[in-house]
Structure formats: C-alpha cells, structure tokens
Write an enzyme that holds these catalytic residues in place. Sequence first.
Site, PDB file in Angstrom:
ATOM      1  N   LYS A  13       0.929  -1.194  -0.007  1.00  0.00           N
ATOM      2  CA  LYS A  13      -0.020  -0.135   0.056  1.00  0.00           C
ATOM      3  C   LYS A  13       0.798   1.216   0.026  1.00  0.00           C
ATOM      4  O   LYS A  13       0.608   2.248  -1.010  1.00  0.00           O
ATOM      5  CB  LYS A  13      -0.844  -0.040   1.282  1.00  0.00           C
ATOM      6  N   ARG A  88      -9.919   0.431   8.345  1.00  0.00           N
ATOM      7  CA  ARG A  88      -9.682  -1.071   8.782  1.00  0.00           C
ATOM      8  C   ARG A  88     -10.621  -1.932   9.345  1.00  0.00           C
ATOM      9  O   ARG A  88     -10.439  -3.078   9.874  1.00  0.00           O
ATOM     10  CB  ARG A  88      -8.384  -0.853   9.496  1.00  0.00           C
ATOM     11  N   ARG A 127      11.787  -5.477   4.973  1.00  0.00           N
ATOM     12  CA  ARG A 127      11.528  -4.068   4.880  1.00  0.00           C
ATOM     13  C   ARG A 127      12.354  -3.114   5.840  1.00  0.00           C
ATOM     14  O   ARG A 127      12.535  -3.391   6.694  1.00  0.00           O
ATOM     15  CB  ARG A 127       9.938  -3.900   5.309  1.00  0.00           C
ATOM     16  N   ARG A 160      10.930  -1.510  11.230  1.00  0.00           N
ATOM     17  CA  ARG A 160       9.649  -1.171  12.187  1.00  0.00           C
ATOM     18  C   ARG A 160       9.738  -1.966  13.192  1.00  0.00           C
ATOM     19  O   ARG A 160      10.031  -3.271  13.126  1.00  0.00           O
ATOM     20  CB  ARG A 160       8.326  -1.092  11.298  1.00  0.00           C
ATOM     21  N   ARG A 171      -0.682  -9.404  13.247  1.00  0.00           N
ATOM     22  CA  ARG A 171      -1.275  -8.294  12.212  1.00  0.00           C
ATOM     23  C   ARG A 171      -2.067  -8.892  11.109  1.00  0.00           C
ATOM     24  O   ARG A 171      -3.074  -8.684  10.676  1.00  0.00           O
ATOM     25  CB  ARG A 171      -0.070  -7.415  11.802  1.00  0.00           C
TER      26      ARG A 171
HETATM   27  P1  AP5 Z   1       4.916  -1.563   1.951  1.00  0.00           P
HETATM   28  O1  AP5 Z   1       4.441  -0.881   0.683  1.00  0.00           O
HETATM   29  O2  AP5 Z   1       5.554  -0.975   3.067  1.00  0.00           O
HETATM   30  O3  AP5 Z   1       3.467  -2.441   2.445  1.00  0.00           O
HETATM   31  P2  AP5 Z   1       2.017  -1.965   3.192  1.00  0.00           P
HETATM   32  O4  AP5 Z   1       0.976  -2.519   2.489  1.00  0.00           O
HETATM   33  O5  AP5 Z   1       2.046  -0.406   3.423  1.00  0.00           O
HETATM   34  O6  AP5 Z   1       2.229  -2.621   4.738  1.00  0.00           O
HETATM   35  P3  AP5 Z   1       2.134  -2.086   6.274  1.00  0.00           P
HETATM   36  O7  AP5 Z   1       2.917  -3.093   6.941  1.00  0.00           O
HETATM   37  O8  AP5 Z   1       2.728  -0.704   6.191  1.00  0.00           O
HETATM   38  O9  AP5 Z   1       0.833  -2.194   6.419  1.00  0.00           O
HETATM   39  P4  AP5 Z   1       0.100  -2.093   7.753  1.00  0.00           P
HETATM   40  O10 AP5 Z   1      -1.159  -2.127   7.450  1.00  0.00           O
HETATM   41  O11 AP5 Z   1       0.466  -3.435   8.558  1.00  0.00           O
HETATM   42  O12 AP5 Z   1       0.811  -1.092   8.535  1.00  0.00           O
HETATM   43  P5  AP5 Z   1       0.333   0.585   8.959  1.00  0.00           P
HETATM   44  O13 AP5 Z   1       1.442   1.349   8.953  1.00  0.00           O
HETATM   45  O14 AP5 Z   1      -0.894   0.783   7.883  1.00  0.00           O
HETATM   46  O15 AP5 Z   1       5.646  -2.870   1.481  1.00  0.00           O
HETATM   47  C1  AP5 Z   1       6.057  -3.967   2.275  1.00  0.00           C
HETATM   48  C2  AP5 Z   1       7.484  -4.394   1.694  1.00  0.00           C
HETATM   49  O16 AP5 Z   1       7.300  -5.123   0.457  1.00  0.00           O
HETATM   50  C3  AP5 Z   1       8.583  -3.284   1.626  1.00  0.00           C
HETATM   51  O17 AP5 Z   1       9.625  -3.759   2.030  1.00  0.00           O
HETATM   52  C4  AP5 Z   1       8.420  -3.132   0.130  1.00  0.00           C
HETATM   53  O18 AP5 Z   1       9.765  -2.428  -0.411  1.00  0.00           O
HETATM   54  C5  AP5 Z   1       8.401  -4.483  -0.338  1.00  0.00           C
HETATM   55  N1  AP5 Z   1       7.487  -4.352  -1.576  1.00  0.00           N
HETATM   56  C6  AP5 Z   1       6.547  -3.656  -1.807  1.00  0.00           C
HETATM   57  N2  AP5 Z   1       5.733  -4.160  -3.022  1.00  0.00           N
HETATM   58  C7  AP5 Z   1       6.489  -5.210  -3.369  1.00  0.00           C
HETATM   59  C8  AP5 Z   1       6.400  -6.068  -4.770  1.00  0.00           C
HETATM   60  N3  AP5 Z   1       5.489  -5.795  -5.547  1.00  0.00           N
HETATM   61  N4  AP5 Z   1       7.343  -7.073  -4.772  1.00  0.00           N
HETATM   62  C9  AP5 Z   1       8.455  -7.106  -3.669  1.00  0.00           C
HETATM   63  N5  AP5 Z   1       8.301  -6.477  -2.600  1.00  0.00           N
HETATM   64  C10 AP5 Z   1       7.460  -5.536  -2.571  1.00  0.00           C
HETATM   65  O19 AP5 Z   1      -0.116   0.092  10.470  1.00  0.00           O
HETATM   66  C11 AP5 Z   1       0.320  -0.211  11.249  1.00  0.00           C
HETATM   67  C12 AP5 Z   1      -0.268  -0.105  12.688  1.00  0.00           C
HETATM   68  O20 AP5 Z   1      -0.652   0.883  13.110  1.00  0.00           O
HETATM   69  C13 AP5 Z   1      -1.349  -0.997  12.769  1.00  0.00           C
HETATM   70  O21 AP5 Z   1      -0.830  -2.457  13.262  1.00  0.00           O
HETATM   71  C14 AP5 Z   1      -2.338  -0.570  13.965  1.00  0.00           C
HETATM   72  O22 AP5 Z   1      -1.812  -0.980  15.163  1.00  0.00           O
HETATM   73  C15 AP5 Z   1      -2.034   0.811  13.583  1.00  0.00           C
HETATM   74  N6  AP5 Z   1      -3.081   1.419  12.649  1.00  0.00           N
HETATM   75  C16 AP5 Z   1      -2.891   1.985  11.441  1.00  0.00           C
HETATM   76  N7  AP5 Z   1      -4.020   2.237  10.749  1.00  0.00           N
HETATM   77  C17 AP5 Z   1      -5.109   1.962  11.699  1.00  0.00           C
HETATM   78  C18 AP5 Z   1      -6.353   1.902  11.375  1.00  0.00           C
HETATM   79  N8  AP5 Z   1      -7.077   2.504  10.499  1.00  0.00           N
HETATM   80  N9  AP5 Z   1      -7.267   1.368  12.651  1.00  0.00           N
HETATM   81  C19 AP5 Z   1      -6.595   0.967  13.798  1.00  0.00           C
HETATM   82  N10 AP5 Z   1      -5.238   0.950  13.863  1.00  0.00           N
HETATM   83  C20 AP5 Z   1      -4.524   1.419  12.733  1.00  0.00           C
HETATM   84 MG    MG Z   2       2.295   0.988   5.017  1.00  0.00          MG
END
Ligand code: AP5
Ligand code: MG
Length: 214
Positions: A13, A88, A127, A160, A171
């Site tokens: 994402k 979410r 990552r 992270r 997660r």
């Molecule tokens: P990346 O693009 O970083 O993936 P992502 O989908 O952004 O994954 P996240 O881990 O950020 O999602 P998340 O939903 O767990 O975390 P968030 O920060 O939102 O890519 C991942 C890796 O793959 C990278 O190394 C990249 O280089 C690689 N990659 C990308 N594309 C690729 C491809 N095509 N091929 C190969 N490699 C590739 O949330 C964190 C925490 O915050 C949650 O756990 C929760 O506690 C809280 N939180 C956030 N939002 C909310 C909400 N709305 N409600 C409640 N709690 C929330």
């Molecule tokens: Mg992300």
Amino acid sequence: MDFILLGPPGAGKGTQAKLMIDKWSIPQISTGDILRAAVREGTSLGVEAKGFMDRGELVPDRVVIGIIAERLKEKDARKGFILDGFPRTIPQAEALGTILQDLGRNIDHVISIEVDEEELVRRLTGRRMCKNCGESFHVVFNPPAREGVCDRCKGELYQRDDDKEETIRQRLAVYGQQTEPLIAYYSRTGNLRRIDGFSSIEDIFSRIVEAVGG
Ligand code: AP5
Ligand code: MG
Ligand code: ZN
C-alpha cells in the site's frame, strides 16, 4: 480522485501510494505513518497508540476516526487523497462515509491489493522504512541505492518495531478478522477494484492505473 488502498500488511500500500502521489499529485494519508510520528514525538496520541501497535493490534476506532476527520479537512486534500491503511474495520468505513458525506464528496476507487501470506512475511521481514518520508524499501526486493539511506529524501532507514515475525503473524490475523470484511462491504458500493499484488512494483502500479481508467 479519492482513493482507498486496502490490503494486508506488506501488500505494498505504502509503496504504491508513493507512485500514485507522483502521478496524480494528491496526498497519501496513512494512519500508520501518522501514529508512528505521534509515537516518535511522544504525544498523548502516541502514548495511547504504542501498546496496540507493538502487539500488532488495531488502535481503537474512535482514535483513528478522529485523526481522519481532521486530516481530510486540510487544504491539500481538496483535490483528492489516497487513504492508506484506513478504514480497517466496518465501523471505520461507516464513519468515513459520514465524514465524506458532510464534505460533499465520495470515494471513487477502493483498490484492494491481494497477496498470499508467505509472500507478505517475506516482504515485511526484509522491509526498511524511511524515518522522514515513510517510503518503504526491501533489502532484497527493492533495495535503496545507498544502504540505510532513502532514495527519495536521503532520510535514515530503519526497521519497524512491528516487523518481527511474531508480530507480523498477529497483524495478518487481525487483518483477516477485522479488515478483510471490507472487501465484501465495498463490493456492494460498486467501486471495488481487486488487484493481484503478486508481481513487480511497476506491474502492480500499471494494473492500478488501468483499473481506475488511467
Ligand atoms: P509496503 O508498501 O511497506 O507495504 P504496506 O502495504 O504499506 O504494509 P504495512 O506493513 O505498512 O501495512 P500495515 O497495514 O500493517 O501497517 P500500517 O502502517 O498501516 O511494502 C512492504 C514491503 O514489501 C517493503 O519492504 C516493500 O519494499 C516491499 N514490496 C512492496 N511491493 C513489492 C512487490 N511488488 N514485490 C516485492 N516486494 C515489494 O499500520 C501499522 C499499525 O498502526 C497497525 O498494526 C495498527 O496498530 C495501527 N493502525 C494503522 N491504521 C489503523 C487503523 N485505520 N485502525 C486501527 N489501527 C491502525
Ligand atoms: Mg504501509
Ligand atoms: Zn525518505
């Protein structure tokens, strides 16, 4: 263009959001990035959120809904926005509907990026993220030009706290229970675009552009 990026942890994402910013000149609004910044700054929001994030659980709905309600009113979101990691849960999706209705706008495309679990674990364990702009890199799949340094802004890269295998599994389980039902929820509104996310970063971006009609 008002977008939601939906997908499990590690689906890409954040990675796709950065490409979308460049194409459409609209801001990425990532609740994860906003919460991590609050944790780093030690604000009361950060103190409240940290425990949930470290355990791989969701932060309470009321907290993230409040963040989004404020953020969407800002000037830079007038032209459009990319919601990354919000909504979410079903209550978050319902609250978003009300917020947008009050602003007189609606979501154009819900982009669901779909990737299987073992690939997600590989992506997340390797990552590295930029402390400054939130760009994601991967030690093998998407390495930065200079180790430890962001290509985009020269910020410092870090791993992270929630990218440990045990927390990653938690997660992913939370995603399956609380977030995946949003795919059915948005398939009823008719603007859901399902994207196979098991491909190169560039391929996936082309699929997104195609799915939203350029
Ligand atoms: P990346 O693009 O970083 O993936 P992502 O989908 O952004 O994954 P996240 O881990 O950020 O999602 P998340 O939903 O767990 O975390 P968030 O920060 O939102 O890519 C991942 C890796 O793959 C990278 O190394 C990249 O280089 C690689 N990659 C990308 N594309 C690729 C491809 N095509 N091929 C190969 N490699 C590739 O949330 C964190 C925490 O915050 C949650 O756990 C929760 O506690 C809280 N939180 C956030 N939002 C909310 C909400 N709305 N409600 C409640 N709690 C929330
Ligand atoms: Mg992300
Ligand atoms: Zn950066």
